[in-house]
Design an enzyme around this catalytic site. Sequence first.
Site, PDB file in Angstrom:
ATOM      1  N   CYS A 160       0.133  -4.334   6.089  1.00  0.00           N
ATOM      2  CA  CYS A 160      -0.378  -4.519   7.570  1.00  0.00           C
ATOM      3  C   CYS A 160       0.376  -5.416   8.007  1.00  0.00           C
ATOM      4  O   CYS A 160       1.134  -5.419   9.109  1.00  0.00           O
ATOM      5  CB  CYS A 160      -1.893  -4.708   7.752  1.00  0.00           C
ATOM      6  SG  CYS A 160      -2.888  -3.287   7.348  1.00  0.00           S
TER       7      CYS A 160
ATOM      8  N   CYS B 268       0.850   8.092   6.743  1.00  0.00           N
ATOM      9  CA  CYS B 268       0.515   6.742   6.055  1.00  0.00           C
ATOM     10  C   CYS B 268      -0.648   5.974   6.697  1.00  0.00           C
ATOM     11  O   CYS B 268      -1.147   4.978   5.690  1.00  0.00           O
ATOM     12  CB  CYS B 268       1.839   5.797   5.879  1.00  0.00           C
ATOM     13  SG  CYS B 268       3.227   6.362   5.050  1.00  0.00           S
TER      14      CYS B 268
END
Lengths: 408, 140
Positions: free
Chosen positions: B107, B37
Site C-alpha cells: 500500500c 489486485c
Amino acid sequence: MAIKLPIYLDNHATTPADPRVVDAMLPYFTEKFGNSASRNHAFGWAAEEAVEIARAQIAKLINASPKEIIFTSGATESNNLAIKGVAEMYREKGNHIITQVTEHKAVLDTCKRLEKYGYEVTYLPVQKDGRINLDDLRKAITPKTILISIMYANNEIGVVQPIEEIGKIAKEKGVFFHVDGVQAAGKIPVDVQRDGIDLLSISAHKIYGPKGVGALYVRRKNPRVQLSAIIDGGGHERGMRSGTLNVTGIIGLGKACELCQQEMAEETAKLSRLRDRLKEGIMSKLDECYINGSMEHRLPHNINISFAFVEGESLLMGINDIAVSSGSACTSATLEPSYVLKALGVGEDLAHTSIRFGIGRFNTEEEVDYVVGRVVETVNRLRELSPLYEMAKEGVDISKMKWTAAGE
Amino acid sequence: MAYSEKVIEHYNNPRNVGSLDKKDPNVGTGLVGAPECGDVMKLQMKVNPATRVIEEAKFKTFGCGSAIASSSLATEWVKGKTVEEALAIKNTDIVRELALPPVKIHCSVLAEDAIKAALSDWKTKQGEEVNAAETKSAAH
C-alpha cells in the site's frame, strides 16, 4: 428492544452454541465424566448411553441408522477420513477421484495430497450459478473411478449442488459418493437414502453445537462402504477412528441435530425471510451490487454480494460493529481473492468487493435493518472515495483500461 | 487484522478527498494500481510552476484501509513541499508513520508510485524531461 453490538452475521464460519445444547452437555463434564469405553462400571455405562442417544439423534437428522455414524474431531477430519479412507481401501479397484473446484480446502487439499501418492483427481468446473454440470460428471467417470466427492452446499455462496441427481449417477456407475454436508445438514433436509449418499461429513459448531466435534456417516448396506483408518489406536468406532470419544462434544452434536430437526421448517422460514429482507434492503438502496451464485439453489440463510468499486476489507473496516466476511484478497491468508468466486467466473475486480452474510438462529429483524443501514451508508461513503466509481460515472470502461500494478 | 490507530484515524477522516481538473496544465495526475489486485490510487497535485511548490493535493482510493490511509497521508505530506522534496518521500516513511504490517507494505509502495506518477505527469505537461528513476518507487 435495543440492539446489542457487535452483530454476528458470519454463521457460515461458526455459530454460537444453543443454550439447550450447553445444558445437555454440562453434567457430562462433572458428575457423569466417564469414558464411554469403560465397559465395567457405571461411569462408563452412563457415558456410553449418552453417546448412543447422540448417535441416534444424528442418524435421525439424515435418515441413517445409528450404527452408520462415526464420531470425529470435526468435518475436516471427516472429509479426510472419507476420502483417504476410501482411497486406501479401494486402491486395488481404482485410483481415480472426482471432485469439484469450489469444495472446501479440507476436500481439495486432501485430494491434492492423494495426487502426490499416485491417485488421479478430476476437479470439475462449476457453471456461472455455482453448480456443477451433470454431463461433465458423467463424462469424467472412468472404470478407475472409486469416489465422487461433492459438497451439499457451498460455504461462501450457499449454492446447493444437485445432490440427488449426483447420487443417482454414482449408484448407476457403482462409484462411492461422499458429500461434505457441513453447511447443509441441519439447515435443509438432507436424506442419505433419497440422495444416494454413501459418506456424509457433518460438524457440530456450524449447527449451534460445540467446536471440536463432528461425524462421518458411513453407509453399511447397498453398498457397504469400508474405510481404512487414518488414526490408529484402540480401535474405537468399529476400528475406523481410534481415540477416546469426546463424550461432551458428542452429546452437544446430538442435541444440536435434534433441535435442528425439530425446528427446521420454522427456522428455514424465518431465516429466508430475514435474508430476503437484508438482500432487498441493500439492493433497493444501492446500484451496482451483484449477487454471487444461484438464488434458486441456495441455502436460506446465505447471501453473497459484490459491491462494485468498494474493496471488501475497507468495507469490513467501515462496518466494524458487524461480523461478516469478505472474498477480498486482503482478508485472506494467501492474499488471493476467493477461489470460489473465481470459479464462478466472477472477475477478480468484483471478487475483491464481495461480502458474505450468514444469518443465524439468534438474529433478529432489528439487527438486519441495522446492518442494511450501516452497509448502505458505508458503501456510499467509500464510493465517494473510489476513483473507480468516479470513472464509471464518467462513462470510462474500467475493464478496458491499462493498469499498472504495484510490484511490477 | 488489527489496524494501527493512525490507519483507523485516516480511514475515518480521510484528508483531501476529491479531484482536481486533470486538464489544467498545472495539475499532475497519477493513477496507479489495478482493480484486479484490489487497489487503485488516484493522486492529483496542483503545482505552482514559478515556485515549484505543491499548492493543492487530492486523492481517491479503491483499496483496503491501509491503502486509503497511505494515500490520505501522502496528500498531507506533499502539500507545501516542492516537487523535488515530494519526490524524496519514500514508501518506508509511510510504513513507519502508519505502522503498517509487512502484508500492507505494498500500500505504501503504491502511494509512493502515485506521488511519482502525478509529478511526472506534471513535468510532462510543463515540457520538462522526466528522469526514469523518478517514475517508480525504489521498492520495485
